[in-house]
Scaffold this active site. Structure first.
Site, PDB file in Angstrom:
ATOM      1  N   LYS A  97       0.838  -0.969  -0.171  1.00 50.25           N
ATOM      2  CA  LYS A  97       0.091  -0.049  -0.050  1.00 50.25           C
ATOM      3  C   LYS A  97       1.052   1.398   0.154  1.00 50.25           C
ATOM      4  O   LYS A  97       0.944   1.801   0.707  1.00 50.25           O
ATOM      5  CB  LYS A  97      -0.872  -0.247   1.665  1.00 50.25           C
ATOM      6  CG  LYS A  97      -1.388   1.069   1.344  1.00 50.25           C
ATOM      7  CD  LYS A  97      -2.706   1.121   2.031  1.00 50.25           C
ATOM      8  CE  LYS A  97      -3.016   1.337   3.858  1.00 50.25           C
ATOM      9  NZ  LYS A  97      -4.624   0.926   4.172  1.00 50.25           N
ATOM     10  N   LYS A 141       1.231   5.063  -0.243  1.00 44.57           N
ATOM     11  CA  LYS A 141       0.479   6.166   0.818  1.00 44.57           C
ATOM     12  C   LYS A 141       0.914   7.554  -0.117  1.00 44.57           C
ATOM     13  O   LYS A 141       2.069   8.076  -0.218  1.00 44.57           O
ATOM     14  CB  LYS A 141       1.436   6.321   2.017  1.00 44.57           C
ATOM     15  CG  LYS A 141       0.757   5.560   3.169  1.00 44.57           C
ATOM     16  CD  LYS A 141      -0.260   5.847   3.402  1.00 44.57           C
ATOM     17  CE  LYS A 141      -0.720   4.719   4.800  1.00 44.57           C
ATOM     18  NZ  LYS A 141      -2.533   5.218   5.283  1.00 44.57           N
ATOM     19  N   ASP A 192      -3.125   4.396  -1.160  1.00 41.88           N
ATOM     20  CA  ASP A 192      -3.735   4.682  -0.336  1.00 41.88           C
ATOM     21  C   ASP A 192      -3.561   6.691  -0.163  1.00 41.88           C
ATOM     22  O   ASP A 192      -2.519   7.143   0.298  1.00 41.88           O
ATOM     23  CB  ASP A 192      -2.982   4.550   1.533  1.00 41.88           C
ATOM     24  CG  ASP A 192      -4.396   5.329   3.190  1.00 41.88           C
ATOM     25  OD1 ASP A 192      -5.580   5.314   1.811  1.00 41.88           O
ATOM     26  OD2 ASP A 192      -4.713   4.313   3.617  1.00 41.88           O
ATOM     27  N   GLU A 247      -7.965   3.866  -2.077  1.00 39.44           N
ATOM     28  CA  GLU A 247      -7.544   4.072  -1.111  1.00 39.44           C
ATOM     29  C   GLU A 247      -8.539   5.416  -0.295  1.00 39.44           C
ATOM     30  O   GLU A 247      -7.351   6.574  -0.653  1.00 39.44           O
ATOM     31  CB  GLU A 247      -7.373   3.183   0.379  1.00 39.44           C
ATOM     32  CG  GLU A 247      -7.707   3.404   1.737  1.00 39.44           C
ATOM     33  CD  GLU A 247      -6.918   2.385   2.484  1.00 39.44           C
ATOM     34  OE1 GLU A 247      -6.272   1.532   2.457  1.00 39.44           O
ATOM     35  OE2 GLU A 247      -6.842   2.138   4.382  1.00 39.44           O
ATOM     36  N   ASP A 249     -12.173   4.854   3.920  1.00 41.68           N
ATOM     37  CA  ASP A 249     -11.334   4.096   5.131  1.00 41.68           C
ATOM     38  C   ASP A 249     -11.981   5.339   5.885  1.00 41.68           C
ATOM     39  O   ASP A 249     -13.131   4.819   7.037  1.00 41.68           O
ATOM     40  CB  ASP A 249     -10.521   3.707   4.671  1.00 41.68           C
ATOM     41  CG  ASP A 249     -10.007   2.971   6.595  1.00 41.68           C
ATOM     42  OD1 ASP A 249      -9.987   3.170   7.266  1.00 41.68           O
ATOM     43  OD2 ASP A 249      -8.058   3.386   6.461  1.00 41.68           O
ATOM     44  N   LYS A 260     -12.410  -2.913  11.327  1.00 45.19           N
ATOM     45  CA  LYS A 260     -11.780  -2.254  11.741  1.00 45.19           C
ATOM     46  C   LYS A 260     -12.419  -2.218  13.199  1.00 45.19           C
ATOM     47  O   LYS A 260     -13.052  -1.473  13.419  1.00 45.19           O
ATOM     48  CB  LYS A 260     -10.627  -0.360  11.534  1.00 45.19           C
ATOM     49  CG  LYS A 260      -9.947  -0.434  10.604  1.00 45.19           C
ATOM     50  CD  LYS A 260      -9.327   0.663   9.897  1.00 45.19           C
ATOM     51  CE  LYS A 260      -8.479   0.707   9.234  1.00 45.19           C
ATOM     52  NZ  LYS A 260      -8.017   2.397   8.871  1.00 45.19           N
ATOM     53  N   GLU A 291      -4.449  -5.502   7.669  1.00 43.17           N
ATOM     54  CA  GLU A 291      -3.064  -4.774   7.284  1.00 43.17           C
ATOM     55  C   GLU A 291      -2.456  -4.934   9.159  1.00 43.17           C
ATOM     56  O   GLU A 291      -2.160  -3.454   9.099  1.00 43.17           O
ATOM     57  CB  GLU A 291      -3.065  -3.674   7.001  1.00 43.17           C
ATOM     58  CG  GLU A 291      -4.277  -2.467   7.400  1.00 43.17           C
ATOM     59  CD  GLU A 291      -4.397  -1.462   7.247  1.00 43.17           C
ATOM     60  OE1 GLU A 291      -4.051  -0.441   5.953  1.00 43.17           O
ATOM     61  OE2 GLU A 291      -5.962  -0.960   7.432  1.00 43.17           O
TER      62      GLU A 291
END
Ligand code: MN
Length: 393
Positions: free
Chosen positions: A184, A186, A218, A244, A269, A293, A347
């Site tokens: 992922k 960022k 993300d 994301e 998210d 989550k 993750e």
């Protein structure tokens, strides 16, 4: 049959709401160093603090929970370690004194009556309640949600240095060590076009090393909808597997429009917290994958309900995190191990980012997967010496 299981067949020991009456809840802030700074478009942090909750009952049951936000700071969702401790000490802990942990919904409702929101703080208590219940009944927490169907779960790695060379070197190290093969990246801080070019260069460098690696991005809310609509097709065409939270958390309608324009799956998210907003997002087509989550979901029980909502809507799951220690990570592993529809893996890399940890045994990572701890309750033990050493004075 072991001794504890036999006890359950004796009527006087059948758990009911007269047992497990909470008579102690305490919260301790623990400051842990990170191996390296962790970057998000909206914030960067070099340390992590978490809140360890201890819950005790009149009849001697004990459980521990962990509350944590990224960095222990408030940039991600408004709560931070300090607010988690204040909320538990002042409102949530007192509210559940006298309640039975064998009536979980009553415990959760008691917390809701004294505090709106504060999902991370409520989650810490919910985790402690689950740990105590599992230990009392001599079963892993996963059993409360049907039992583990995964013993290991594929786990991604976040490339979060915000620098091309460092991210590529990091990814190659993770691939060669057979720790992670989904990355992922960022991105989002700075010029959007430059960030797209950086993401594509990073992914192509990774693919030249391992053609089967999977790359996602993300954006942590970095772009407006027009920028996202203009630039995300480039990431889609390059072969990114998932995008994301490209736009602001409030812009759920924008997420739905982007999801409709793009073939690459979009994941909301920061936009989605509990089963209600998740359910609404599924109806609106605002997220193609749901990041379940425990922390932002308000605990294991409510995260499970949100996951069940996703299952009902046909939305596949991804096991998210808030950079927990090995202890909070175990709570995630207990729940995620019981979810059959988890094609995006998880993750849960908090333990790999921390330079120090809080459990007696480390979380195990090998062959690109993380292992679900075997044992009762959360399946791991806090190391009291480590908790004491890193506790904030
Ligand atoms: Mn995210």
């Amino acid at each position: 049959m072991n001794h504890a299981a036999k006890d359950l067949h004796q009527p006087e020991s059948v758990p009911d709401r007269r047992r497990g009456i909470v008579d102690h809840v305490s919260a301790t802030v623990v400051d842990l160093p990170l191996r390296r700074a962790h970057f998000h478009a909206t914030g960067t942090h070099a340390t992590q603090s978490v809140v360890i909750v201890e819950l005790r009952t009149r009849d001697g049951l004990v459980g521990f929970g962990e509350g944590g936000t990224p960095g222990g700071t408030a940039f991600w969702g408004g709560e931070c370690s300090e607010t988690i401790k204040v909320m538990i000490d002042t409102y949530l802990g007192p509210a559940i004194l006298g309640k039975s942990i064998f009536a979980q919904e009553e415990v959760l409702a008691a917390m809701d009556r004294v505090a709106a929101g504060n999902q991370f703080a409520k989650a810490a208590i919910d985790i402690a309640m689950h740990d105590a219940l599992g230990r009392a009944l001599n079963v892993p927490v996963a059993l409360f949600y049907g039992g583990a169907v995964h013993q290991t779960i594929p786990v991604l790695w976040a490339l979060a240095t915000a620098e091309f060379e460092a991210d590529v070197a990091d990814a190659i190290h993770q691939l060669d060590a057979r720790l992670h093969r989904t990355f992922k990246i960022k991105i989002g801080k700075g010029d959007p076009q430059a960030e797209v070019r950086r993401a594509i260069r990073t992914a192509e460098a990774i693919w030249s090393h391992a053609a089967d690696a999977r790359c996602t991005v993300d954006l942590n809310q970095a772009w407006d909808e027009a920028t996202a609509a203009q630039l995300l097709p480039q990431l889609q065409d390059t072969g990114f597997a998932l995008i994301e939270q490209p736009v602001a958390a409030w812009n759920v309608a924008g997420m739905a429009r982007l999801a409709q324009r793009l073939a690459v799956p979009i994941l909301a998210d920061e936009s989605l917290w509990d089963l209600h907003d998740a359910s609404d997002a599924f109806t609106r087509g605002a997220t193609d994958v749901y990041a379940v989550k425990i922390a932002k979901g308000g605990g294991i029980r409510r995260a499970y309900k949100a996951a069940a909502t996703a299952e009902a809507a046909g939305v596949p799951l991804y096991g998210g995190m808030a950079l927990e220690s090995s202890f909070g990570t175990a709570a995630g592993l207990q729940l995620f191990s019981a979810l059959p529809g988890l094609p995006w893996g998880c993750e849960l890399i908090g333990p790999r980012l921390l330079a120090e940890d809080l459990t007696t045994e480390p979380t195990r990572y090998e062959n690109f997967e993380v292992s679900v701890p075997q044992g009762v309750g959360l399946g791991v033990e806090l190391d009291p010496d480590k908790v004491k050493h890193f506790s904030r004075k």
